[in-house]
Structure formats: structure tokens, C-alpha cells
Write an enzyme that holds these catalytic residues in place. Structure first.
Site, PDB file in Angstrom:
ATOM      1  N   GLY A   9       0.890  -1.149   0.000  1.00 45.41           N
ATOM      2  CA  GLY A   9       0.000   0.000   0.000  1.00 45.41           C
ATOM      3  C   GLY A   9       0.923   1.191   0.000  1.00 45.41           C
ATOM      4  N   CYS A  10       0.448   2.347  -0.439  1.00 53.57           N
ATOM      5  CA  CYS A  10       1.391   3.441  -0.595  1.00 53.57           C
ATOM      6  C   CYS A  10       0.706   4.780  -0.608  1.00 53.57           C
ATOM      7  CB  CYS A  10       2.146   3.325  -1.919  1.00 53.57           C
ATOM      8  SG  CYS A  10       2.768   1.702  -2.257  1.00 53.57           S
ATOM      9  N   GLY A  11       1.553   5.819  -0.524  1.00 50.54           N
ATOM     10  CA  GLY A  11       1.072   7.160  -0.760  1.00 50.54           C
ATOM     11  C   GLY A  11       1.870   7.743  -1.897  1.00 50.54           C
ATOM     12  N   ARG A  38       1.151   6.532   5.361  1.00 57.50           N
ATOM     13  CA  ARG A  38       0.832   5.639   4.245  1.00 57.50           C
ATOM     14  C   ARG A  38       2.001   4.711   3.917  1.00 57.50           C
ATOM     15  NH1 ARG A  38      -4.021   7.360   1.803  1.00 57.50           N
ATOM     16  NH2 ARG A  38      -3.737   5.751   0.242  1.00 57.50           N
ATOM     17  N   ASN A 211       0.670   3.251  -6.592  1.00 60.14           N
ATOM     18  CA  ASN A 211       0.045   2.753  -5.375  1.00 60.14           C
ATOM     19  C   ASN A 211      -0.908   1.668  -5.822  1.00 60.14           C
ATOM     20  OD1 ASN A 211      -1.417   2.198  -3.114  1.00 60.14           O
ATOM     21  ND2 ASN A 211      -2.485   4.172  -3.052  1.00 60.14           N
TER      22      ASN A 211
END
Lengths: 364, 508
Positions: A9-11, A38, A211
């Protein structure tokens, strides 16, 4: 053929200045730092365009090495195949947050194929870009402990293991000035903690921050292999970069159509289009179905002429776009835009599968 | 030694009739086309001849009081793992007739592994959401045909339109088609059912090599017509009325030999449609007598394209054999738009036992090696791959697609959906379920309306299951599953089998 899936998961955050006004890295650092939660400190990275005006006609190779052996082997290759105009250590700032790092070098180069290689290129009607792509693929797949993480002109990727604000501090990004910036904060769940695994992923001047998870990775990879791309990083974001390279650079598809391949229209909508659009979209799905990027994603895709934001076809990951004057901002969270530009002209969430494409107004 | 025939001497099955329940209605007697049931008028009792029973279970199903059950005869030849009962039976039979032993349907022995059962599918958890087909679009549409490597577009008056001219494609709403079973091998009513169900569900059925009955021409757009070595029923109208054409080189149940339709099944209508005299055996030659090399195949492919003005895609169907990958490559380069692979476990109306049980390779391995070979050569896009021969469930469909198939053919499953119980006596023409028979009264046991409904239900049901499975993997379009072998894992397979299938072992 087997790979460790890059489950993450990411920002992400990015912006472009349409008038090509260059700004320091401080703004993008502020924006991505706000999305600290994030990520989990196992990967952060940036791409910056317009940062090497003095070498703008040279491919800027950023290479990380695990050891001096890899460096020596790679440099031998580089000097053989490339005209190296300038090379140096990538300047870094010692910080407590980044306790260890690979050997980092950058090279400003032009292609210098040997006579034999030149003939091979000529036979396959390939150009300088193809030559560079092949060399990058070759180093990344064949030289153990060496990894080219950036290879475009007048742009560079900077990435590593750590939170993005710490990676930025390490690379002294506050001292660079660019007209497109993108950034990524990573939350991998099974990373080996490898610097090369952080985003952005780049090839020539394409850079991707992503993402999402590519649920269609298996077929995307096998499709790309048919066209000579070697997926070496054992992660899925890499295929996005290569698909775009194939569609836009090799197959000459427009950015809009390439986005329609990655995030294709649904048949129920295609069936209701007029004849021309129906033919276009049906053909794209028939011919490029293996390049459809299935699964949740929001990506920022930067290149020498612009910045594109795109969501998957059912919008399973957030993406917000804001406009202010010459600036267009794209981010996972509106707050990450507002912290650097509180007074936006407009702000909206792009619809699933509908790309936001921003290019420079006039080519300088 | 045996002084009467083997089949008269031993019974494989025993007909159990519960006399308390039997009401002497004689339905069993009328239903049994093998005359296993009888009626003793003098004593007013039902009689039976166990050795005639083929275990089709028609009588059991039709008995109004549930008085009948069929069971295997517990009295068997003395156990011997090497000289199995079937080996002995076959020798007895052959010693009587001096002929080739004929069998129907696919190999029932199960002696070779079914790789579909050794592969398991993936699903999403947490990091990528699974998608719920009840709430989100879930797409199965598939186009079969040759695709270019790249597309070209042009812009006119600010509108982008397609410049590349695509070759003809078959549009399928489900990646499943009813496979080639000729009119003659199965009867008209089943063909009507398949034709209508194909039209209704947006898929195709394949005529097999027995021609196309004129009354089914209106369903041509959902019909693939076959051109086999016997050329039965092939004419210009037949080719042009269809949506697609298939050149049948081989069949999974009997690679290397041609189709066999016993004369018993060739009635007036079959004779007219096949363009052969009634009552004659329709024996297709083993090879096409105009194809003795790959370049000859190319000529036939283009002859058929010419005959149909290049509006129909041409498929070439081969049996899965040792060298399928190289053959497939040749077929693609010869101009085929669709490559059909038929596996070792595939069904048939009639085949020599020795061929069916011993020739060919499982479809999973053939498919995996063909798909990989075409990718290695960079020509996978130039052809669509359709596989048949062993598809028993929607799970098999998904696994085949993950290995690289574009769509599948179902034959046995098609017949089972309209009542076939796999008694495997298709070649006698006496099918008690009214499927593999052209006998006027037996054929009436298939009601085309009900057949259409059952066939459509099967496709719909499998379609729903496929959507559940791919949705569970976080995908919403079938093309993302196609060739995506990393969503498969092998269980209990050797390293070389995993390698050929191109999959990792479970746990890795």
C-alpha cells in the site's frame, strides 16, 4: 520465472509546472512527508524533471552497486558502449535515519555502439533509445549487484529504503530544481529491504510511482517478454513502466490510448459508444488485452513532456487532482496538496480509468 | 472355452428390480434399447437379461415407482493387477471377432494424471481487494482470431479512429463453445439444442464433420463448420453461412486416424446432409488427401478464406501429440486464425480402443508447451488457442485459460447436460438417452427446447462460477487471467511437470 510479489500500500504525490518554472524539492518533500502514515519506512523515492540542464542532451544513469566488483564490471560495460561525458558520486548527506546505503554513482552518457553492435541495431531498425534500453536491461539482469535506477535525459530518480522525507534528506533533494516532481511512500509487506525495490521505476525518461497491486502481473510479464522486456526486479510496478514504454515509444500510441489499454473501458460502455469509438476501444481490448493492468492502482506517470495521473478501471485506490495557475497537483490525499498550495483553483477526484494528462504548454 | 460370445457369458451389471414396487407397467422394457428388460406374458412377470445391460440407467430414471436400481456385478474375474479384467475381456472379445475393438467417449481408465486436479487457483487477501461479481462488472467477453502485434490510429477532425484493418474475429460472451460432434454421431435434436443455445448465449457450436442440416442455416452466425478429411457436407453455401470454419486434422481421442460413423447411423437426413448414400459407413481418411505437408495446409486455409471472401476466421484443429508445439507454430505461420488443441482425454462417438487409450498427450501439457512456444517465437498474438478434451467443470475452464487458452470446447460436458450418463456405447447407434442415435423413436427422447435450456443453463452456470473465481483473484476481465500462470500452483507434481506447465509448486 518466479517472483516475490511486491504487496504494498502506498502514498503518492506529484506536480507539474506547465510553464516549466523550476522549483526546489522542498515542496514535494513537504507533501509526501504529510502522508507519512501511508508508508512503513521500507521505501521512499522521488523523480525530478529538469534537474540536469547542463547535461540535458545526455542520458543520466543513476546506478546503485552492492560492491566494488559490480561497479568495476558495470563501468567496463559503460565505457565500452557509451560516451561518458561526466560521472560522479551521487551527492548524499550523512543522516542517522539512513544508516546504510549502496554505492551510488551517476553518469551522463550518449550511446556509442561498437561497429558490430551498430550493425545489429541497423539490422533490427533500432534507434539510440533502444540501445540504451537494451543496455539498462542487460546491466540489470546480468550484472550481479548492479542496478540502473534512472536512465533518462534531464531527469533523475532518487530512491531508497526509509521514509521518503529521510530519503530526500539523504539525497539532498532540497538542492535540486525541477519542473515535474513525483514522490512515493511505500508500505511493502514482504520486501527484502532492497533499495532498487523502492519507487519510482524508470526507463529512459518514463518514471512511474504506483500505489497498487498488479493482479494481472503474470500475463503482463509474459506479454512483455514477447517484446524483449526482461522483468528483473521481482516486483510488479516494473511492468507498468515497460508497458508504457512499449505502447507509447514503440507502438506510437497516444498517451490517451495507452491509458485506455492500462485501464480499459468496460464492454457495457463500449457497446453504447458510437461506431468510431466502439471500433477503437474494441480493437484496443482485443489486441492489447494482455497489457490491461488489472487490480487496484493509482499511478503517476511522468515523462519529459508532462505528467499523467491514472486510476484502475474501478478506482480502488485514491487519486486527487488540484489546479492552481500553471501548477497541477496529483496526490493520494487532498491534504498533501493543500499543505503546499492551500488556495487551489479547482480540486477533483478523477473517475475510474479516466486519465488526467498535463503537458507543457509549448515545447521550449 | 467359451462357446457363446463373451458378452453373453458374463454380466458387468446387475439389474435389481424390487418386485414389491414393480407395477408391471413395462416402461423399463420400452425404454431399454438394449433389450435387457422383457415381459413374460404367460406368467405376467418382468424378465431381465443382466448381460445386456450397459448401465445407462435409463430404466432406473424412468421407472415410475423407483423399483429398479443398476449395480456393478460383484462377481468379477480373479483379481490380477497386471492382467486386469479389462485386458482379459478385450482379448476374449477380439478372439471372437478378429476385429478392432471399438469404444465410445473418452478414456475412462484414469491411469494418467489429470493435471487440472493437480493445480490450484489463487485468491486475493487484504493487499488487493477481491471483486464481487454481484456488485461490480465482471467481464468474460472473448474474441477469437488473429490479432496484429500493434494497432495504428489516425486522427481526423479531432477524432481518433482505428486505422489498422482487423481480420475477422469470433465474438464470444463466454469463453466456452460446444465442441465438434457431427450430425449423425449425435442426432438432429441435439444439434438444434446446441445451435439455439449458442445463439442465445452468444457463443459458438461446432458442427463436427457431418455437414450442417439446412434447417440450421439461420443459426450460422453462431456456427463453426468443420472441414475434415472426409469433406462430408462441405460446399460453398455451408462455408459461407457459418461464422467460422475449422479444418479438422486430428481429434484427441484418436490422433492419427479419421472419423468413423457406422452405417447404422446414416439415415436419409444424415445422408442428405453428409452428401453420401444412406446406410454406408462414413469413414474419414486418416490424413486429408490434399494435405501431405504444412504448405498444403496453407493452401487449404487460403482456399477456404478465398471461398468465403476472407470474412470467416479459419481454425485448424489438431490432436495433442508429442510434438504439438512445433506443429502449432507451423500452423500459425501457415495462416490459421485459431488453433484448436484436442487433448488425450477427449471424447468420441467411436474410436479404436487401442488408439484412444494409448495415443496422444494430456491437454494441460500440450496447451502449456504450445502457448510458451508461440510466445518464445513472438507469434502468440497471431492466433487464438482453443482447447478441448477433458474440460469437466468451470474450474477446468479457468485453469486452462490461466495456462494460456483463449477459450475452451466442451463435448462430453455438453452431452452430459442433456442427459448422457457416459455409458460409452455411442458407436452402437442405440443410445437410450436419445443423444448418439438417429433412430426416430429414440431421438425423440431429446426435446430441442429443453436441450436448449439445459445447454444455456450450463453455460450460464459455469459463467457465474468463472466470475466468482476471477473476482476472487481481484480481476474483473478474463483477459487478465489468460496466460497468467502465476495464479496457478501445482500440488504433487514433479519438477519437470511444473516446468512444462510453467507454474510454481504450492507454497512457493
Amino acid at each position: 520465472m518466479f517472483y516475490e510479489k511486491d504487496i504494498s500500500g502506498c502514498g503518492l504525490s506529484g506536480f507539474i509546472d506547465k510553464s516549466k518554472k523550476r522549483v526546489s524539492g522542498e515542496e514535494i518533500i513537504k507533501s509526501i512527508a504529510l502522508q507519512h502514515d501511508r508508508g512503513n519506512g521500507l521505501g521512499g523515492g522521488f523523480a525530478a524533471y529538469g534537474i540536469y540542464p547542463e547535461f540535458k542532451d545526455y542520458y543520466a544513469f543513476h546506478i546503485m552497486y552492492d560492491n566494488m566488483n559490480a561497479l568495476a564490471t558495470t563501468e567496463e560495460l559503460l565505457h565500452k558502449d557509451l560516451l561518458v561525458k561526466h560521472y560522479e558520486k551521487i551527492p548524499v548527506r550523512r543522516t542517522l535515519k539512513i544508516p546504510t546505503h549502496p554505492i551510488l554513482r551517476r553518469y551522463f552518457v550518449k550511446a556509442k555502439p561498437s561497429e558490430e553492435e551498430y550493425e545489429l541495431l541497423d539490422i533490427e531498425s533500432l534507434d539510440e533509445d533502444d540501445f540504451i534500453v537494451r543496455l539498462v536491461m542487460r546491466i540489470n539482469s546480468e550484472v550481479k549487484g548492479a542496478f540502473v535506477f534512472s536512465s533518462g535525459k534531464n531527469m533523475g530518480a532518487f530512491k531508497g529504503v526509509g521514509f521518503p522525507e529521510d530519503v530526500a534528506d539523504f539525497f539532498k533533494l532540497d538542492e535540486y530544481h525541477g519542473y515535474i516532481w513525483t514522490a512515493h511512500n511505500r508500505f511493502p509487506t514482504n520486501t527484502p529491504g532492497w533499495w532498487g525495490g523502492a519507487h519510482p521505476f524508470t526507463l529512459l525518461d518514463w518514471s512511474i510511482v504506483h500505489n497498487g497491486e498488479v493482479s494481472s502481473y503474470g500475463i503482463n510479464k509474459r506479454y512483455l517478454e514477447m517484446f524483449g522486456y526482461k522483468c528483473t526486479l521481482f516486483t510488479d510496478t516494473e511492468v507498468v513502466t515497460y508497458i508504457l514504454d512499449l505502447l507509447i515509444r514503440k507502438h506510437k500510441l497516444s498517451k490517451e490510448l495507452a491509458c485506455k489499454v492500462l485501464s480499459s473501458a468496460f464492454w457495457k460502455d463500449i457497446d453504447n459508444m458510437d461506431d468510431i469509438d466502439q471500433k477503437v476501444n474494441t480493437a484496443l481490448r482485443m489486441v492489447y488485452g494482455s497489457a490491461l493492468l488489472n487490480g487496484p492502482f493509482a499511478i503517476l506517470f511522468a515523462y519529459k513532456n508532462g505528467l499523467i495521473g491514472l486510476n484502475d478501471r474501478v478506482k480502488l485506490r485514491p487519486l486527487i487532482v488540484g489546479y492552481k495557475g500553471d501548477r497541477v497537483y496529483m496526490s493520494s490525499e487532498e491534504s498533501a496538496i493543500r499543505i503546499i498550495e492551500p488556495d487551489l483553483d479547482t480540486v477533483f477526484a478523477p473517475k475510474a480509468g479516466e486519465p488526467v494528462i498535463v503537458e507543457f504548454e509549448a515545447e521550449a | 472355452m467359451l462357446y457363446k460370445s463373451f458378452v453373453d457369458s458374463f454380466s458387468d451389471y446387475i439389474i435389481d428390480r424390487n418386485e414389491d414396487k414393480c407395477i408391471l407397467c413395462r416402461i423399463c422394457e420400452r425404454q431399454c434399447s438394449y433389450e435387457a428388460h422383457g415381459f413374460d406374458k404367460k406368467n405376467s412377470v418382468m424378465t431381465k437379461q443382466d448381460h445386456k445391460c450397459i448401465c445407462c440407467r435409463r430404466c432406473e430414471a424412468m421407472c415410475p415407482t423407483g423399483a429398479i436400481s443398476i449395480r456393478e456385478n460383484p462377481s468379477q474375474f480373479k483379481r490380477n493387477s497386471n492382467w486386469t479384467a479389462s485386458h482379459r475381456k478385450n482379448i476374449y472379445k477380439q478372439a471372437e471377432t478378429g476385429g478392432i475393438l471399438l469404444v465410445g467417449m473418452g478414456n475412462p481408465t484414469g491411469k494418467q494424471p489429470t493435471y487440472f486436479d493437480r493445480m490450484l487457483l489463487d485468491a486475493s487477501q487484504v493487499t488487493n481487494p477481491s471483486i464481487d461479481p454481484l456488485r461490480e462488472p465482471m467481464e468474460l467477453r472473448t474474441y477469437l482470431g488473429r490479432k496484429p502485434d500493434r494497432l495504428e490510429f489516425e486522427e481526423k477532425d479531432g477524432r481518433v479512429s482505428l486505422k489498422t484493418k482487423l481480420t475477422p474475429q469470433l465474438k464470444l460472451e463466454y469463453p466456452i463453445m460446444f465442441s465438434a460432434m457431427s450430425y449423425g454421431a449425435i442426432n438432429y435434436n441435439v444439434h438444434v439444442g446446441m445451435a439455439r443455445a449458442s445463439q442465445k448465449m452468444g457463443i459458438y457450436y461446432n458442427t463436427g464433420e457431418g455437414g450442417l442440416h439446412k434447417s440450421l442455416y439461420p443459426y450460422g452466425a453462431n456456427t463453426i463448420v468443420q472441414v475434415a478429411s472426409g469433406r462430408f457436407g462441405v460446399n460453398a453455401e455451408y462455408l459461407n453461412v457459418a461464422g467460422g470454419i475449422e479444418i479438422k486434422i486430428g481429434q484427441g481421442a484418436k490422433p492419427g486416424i479419421g472419423g468413423h460413423l457406422p452405417g447404422e447411423k446414416v439415415n436419409e437426413e444424415v445422408s442428405r446432409t453428409r452428401m453420401i448414400p444412406a446406410g454406408t459407413d462414413a469413414l474419414s481418411p486418416a490424413p486429408h488427401h490434399d494435405i501431405y505437408s504444412i504448405e498444403d495446409l496453407r493452401q487449404l486455409i487460403y482456399a477456404l478464406k478465398e471461398a468465403t471472401d476472407y470474412k470467416n476466421p479459419v481454425s485448424v484443429k489438431i490432436a495433442a501429440v508429442h510434438n504439438s508445439a512445433a506443429i502449432a507454430s507451423g500452423i500459425v505461420r501457415a495462416g490459421a486464425d485459431i488453433l484448436t488443441l484436442d487433448g488425450y482425454r477427449g471424447g468420441t462417438g467411436a474410436a479404436p480402443l487401442v488408439t484412444r487409450n494409448n495415443v496422444g498427450i494430456p491437454i494441460e501439457l500440450a496447451l502449456a508447451s504450445v502457448d510458451q512456444r508461440l510466445r518464445d517465437e513472438g507469434i502468440r498474438n497471431h492466433v487464438s488457442i482453443v482447447v478441448g478434451g477433458g474440460i469437466r467443470s468451470s474450474a477446468d475452464v479457468v485453469k486452462a485459460i490461466a495456462l494460456g487458452a483463449d477459450a475452451v470446447y466442451i463435448g462430453t460436458a455438453t452431452l452430459v447436460s442433456v442427459g448422457c450418463t457416459l455409458c460409452r456405447m455411442c458407436f452402437t447407434g442405440k443410445c437410450p438417452w436419445g443423444i448418439a442415435t438417429n433412430d426416430q423413436s429414440l431421438s425423440k427422447r431429446i426435446n430441442p427446447d429443453i436441450a436448449e435450456e439445459k445447454l444455456s443453463n450450463l453455460i450460464r452456470g459455469w459463467g457465474l462460477e468463472i466470475k466468482e473465481i476471477i473476482g476472487g483473484m481481484g480481476l474483473n476481465a478474463l483477459e487478465s487471467m489468460r496466460g497468467s500462470r502465476h495464479r496457478l500452483r501445482g500440488v504433487g507434481l514433479s519438477e519437470s511437470e511444473l516446468d512444462i506447465l510453467g507454474i510454481a509448486p504450492a507454497g512457493k
